[in-house]
Write a protein that holds these residues in place. Structure first.
Motif, PDB file in Angstrom:
ATOM      1  N   LEU A 119       0.827  -1.201   0.000  1.00  0.00           N
ATOM      2  CA  LEU A 119       0.000   0.000   0.000  1.00  0.00           C
ATOM      3  C   LEU A 119       0.863   1.253   0.000  1.00  0.00           C
ATOM      4  O   LEU A 119       0.628   2.190  -0.783  1.00  0.00           O
ATOM      5  N   TYR A 120       1.863   1.279   0.871  1.00  0.00           N
ATOM      6  CA  TYR A 120       2.723   2.464   0.944  1.00  0.00           C
ATOM      7  C   TYR A 120       3.486   2.679  -0.365  1.00  0.00           C
ATOM      8  O   TYR A 120       3.578   3.807  -0.858  1.00  0.00           O
ATOM      9  N   LYS A 179       3.341   5.870  -2.707  1.00  0.00           N
ATOM     10  CA  LYS A 179       4.589   6.594  -2.986  1.00  0.00           C
ATOM     11  C   LYS A 179       4.801   6.755  -4.479  1.00  0.00           C
ATOM     12  O   LYS A 179       5.232   7.814  -4.960  1.00  0.00           O
ATOM     13  N   GLU A 180       4.488   5.717  -5.229  1.00  0.00           N
ATOM     14  CA  GLU A 180       4.683   5.747  -6.687  1.00  0.00           C
ATOM     15  C   GLU A 180       3.687   6.665  -7.386  1.00  0.00           C
ATOM     16  O   GLU A 180       4.038   7.381  -8.332  1.00  0.00           O
ATOM     17  N   ASN A 223       6.898  11.394   7.426  1.00  0.00           N
ATOM     18  CA  ASN A 223       5.511  11.873   7.412  1.00  0.00           C
ATOM     19  C   ASN A 223       4.509  10.799   7.848  1.00  0.00           C
ATOM     20  O   ASN A 223       3.303  11.022   7.789  1.00  0.00           O
ATOM     21  N   VAL A 224       5.010   9.650   8.268  1.00  0.00           N
ATOM     22  CA  VAL A 224       4.142   8.557   8.703  1.00  0.00           C
ATOM     23  C   VAL A 224       3.978   8.602  10.221  1.00  0.00           C
ATOM     24  O   VAL A 224       4.972   8.698  10.959  1.00  0.00           O
ATOM     25  N   VAL A 225       2.734   8.537  10.679  1.00  0.00           N
ATOM     26  CA  VAL A 225       2.407   8.509  12.108  1.00  0.00           C
ATOM     27  C   VAL A 225       1.789   7.151  12.427  1.00  0.00           C
ATOM     28  O   VAL A 225       0.827   6.736  11.773  1.00  0.00           O
ATOM     29  N   CYS A 226       2.345   6.467  13.408  1.00  0.00           N
ATOM     30  CA  CYS A 226       1.842   5.147  13.808  1.00  0.00           C
ATOM     31  C   CYS A 226       1.053   5.265  15.099  1.00  0.00           C
ATOM     32  O   CYS A 226       1.569   5.737  16.118  1.00  0.00           O
ATOM     33  N   THR A 227      -0.199   4.836  15.055  1.00  0.00           N
ATOM     34  CA  THR A 227      -1.082   4.909  16.216  1.00  0.00           C
ATOM     35  C   THR A 227      -1.588   3.511  16.532  1.00  0.00           C
ATOM     36  O   THR A 227      -1.996   2.776  15.629  1.00  0.00           O
ATOM     37  N   GLN A 268      -8.548   2.618   2.747  1.00  0.00           N
ATOM     38  CA  GLN A 268      -8.540   1.223   3.168  1.00  0.00           C
ATOM     39  C   GLN A 268      -7.175   0.604   2.882  1.00  0.00           C
ATOM     40  O   GLN A 268      -6.480   0.986   1.936  1.00  0.00           O
ATOM     41  N   ALA A 269      -6.802  -0.374   3.704  1.00  0.00           N
ATOM     42  CA  ALA A 269      -5.480  -0.993   3.568  1.00  0.00           C
ATOM     43  C   ALA A 269      -5.497  -2.258   2.718  1.00  0.00           C
ATOM     44  O   ALA A 269      -4.494  -2.959   2.624  1.00  0.00           O
TER      45      ALA A 269
END
Length: 308
Positions: free
Chosen positions: A20-21, A25-26, A61-65, A93-94
């Motif tokens: 997904l990331y 990114k692409e 820029n990624v926040v992990c919760t 959605q992932a």
């Protein structure tokens, strides 16, 4: 310059997160300008949390919760909205079933002055059974709750910061977040997209969760269940009264004996079932009022990790 937050609820998505990331990114991250990706681990039992942090190590820029346990997708999205810092936020959605470029289309509509932008499924590459039941749900919503619900439904949306604050003020549990988004109003727009079938991973969207969504939607936004049981009760009472009059008339004029045990038991069992159904529906409303009065939070955040 405006900033957009991408809120991604995560539940057993360890096999798709990196894909997904890389896809985002692409296709879109270089075109968004100032952005933020908020991953919300909704009590996953796999290594989703570790993979989220691995991605964060590559992108500041990624926040992990992480939530303290599994609260459900809608609660996870609310948690992400409470953490995000963007001028607007879009849900993603992932499961890789939505093209990442959809975010660009939603963002452009927001730049035009819309505070709520809905992503409508124009078509979906899924089985006939899934399409049928999804269509039945959205048809039911249109008929009993919100006539503006799109035929294909909308699970993804972009919210302006003002709309996010209103959603947070509502603080509703056992509800439908999508219907809340449609209820708040504001200037809105729609973007249509093609939903792909899931090819990686296993869906955790079980029948029990789907059933709960239907019940939550009906109980939170419609008085139809109460009206329905009132109408059924009235019709049954009228039918019973007509049957009594007919039986007495036939006994007096023709002399036909009134049937006894079997017919009586049928009427008693039917009436008992109807009463139990009525009590069950009323119990749903009472339980929801009790649950709301407890003022328990819809989610509990265990940990938030972000780049300093």
């Amino acid at each position: 310059m405006s900033k957009i937050s991408i809120v991604v609820p995560v539940y057993y998505n360890s096999d798709t997160l990196e894909m997904l990331y890389e896809d985002m990114k692409e296709k879109i991250l270089g075109k968004l300008g100032d952005y933020e990706i908020v991953f919300v681990d909704d009590g996953s039992g796999d290594n989703s949390w570790e993979i989220m942090n691995k991605i964060a190590a590559k992108d500041k820029n990624v926040v992990c919760t992480r939530l303290s346990r599994n609260f459900g997708e809608h609660a996870a999205i609310l948690a992400g909205l409470s953490v995000c810092t963007g001028d607007c936020a879009v849900t993603k959605q992932a499961d890789l079933q939505e093209d990442s470029t959809l975010i660009l289309d939603l963002y452009e509509k927001w730049k035009e002055g819309n505070k709520v932008v809905l992503a409508i499924r124009a078509d979906r590459d899924e089985g006939a059974v899934k399409k049928f039941f999804a269509g039945m749900y959205y048809w039911l919503v249109r008929k009993t709750i919100n006539k503006d619900m799109p035929q294909g439904g909308c699970d993804c949306y972009l919210l302006d910061r003002q709309a996010i604050k209103v959603i947070q003020l509502m603080d509703e549990k056992n509800s439908s977040l999508t219907l809340q988004v449609m209820w708040i109003g504001f200037k809105s727009a729609r973007v249509y997209f093609h939903r792909k079938d899931r090819t990686v991973g296993k869906s955790r969207w079980t029948f029990a969760k789907k059933y709960k969504l239907v019940v939550d939607s009906m109980m939170s936004f419609s008085y139809f269940p109460i009206r329905a049981i009132s109408m059924i009760g009235t019709l049954v009472a009228l039918a019973a009264f007509a049957g009594i009059i007919g039986a007495i008339y036939e006994k007096l004029t023709v002399g036909t004996p009134i049937a006894g045990y079997a017919s009586l038991m049928c009427v008693v069992l039917f009436a008992t079932g109807l009463i139990m159904l009525t009590l069950g529906i009323l119990g749903e409303y009472v339980w929801r009022a009790l649950d709301a009065s407890r003022s328990r939070p819809p989610f509990i955040i265990d940990e938030v990790r972000k780049s300093e």
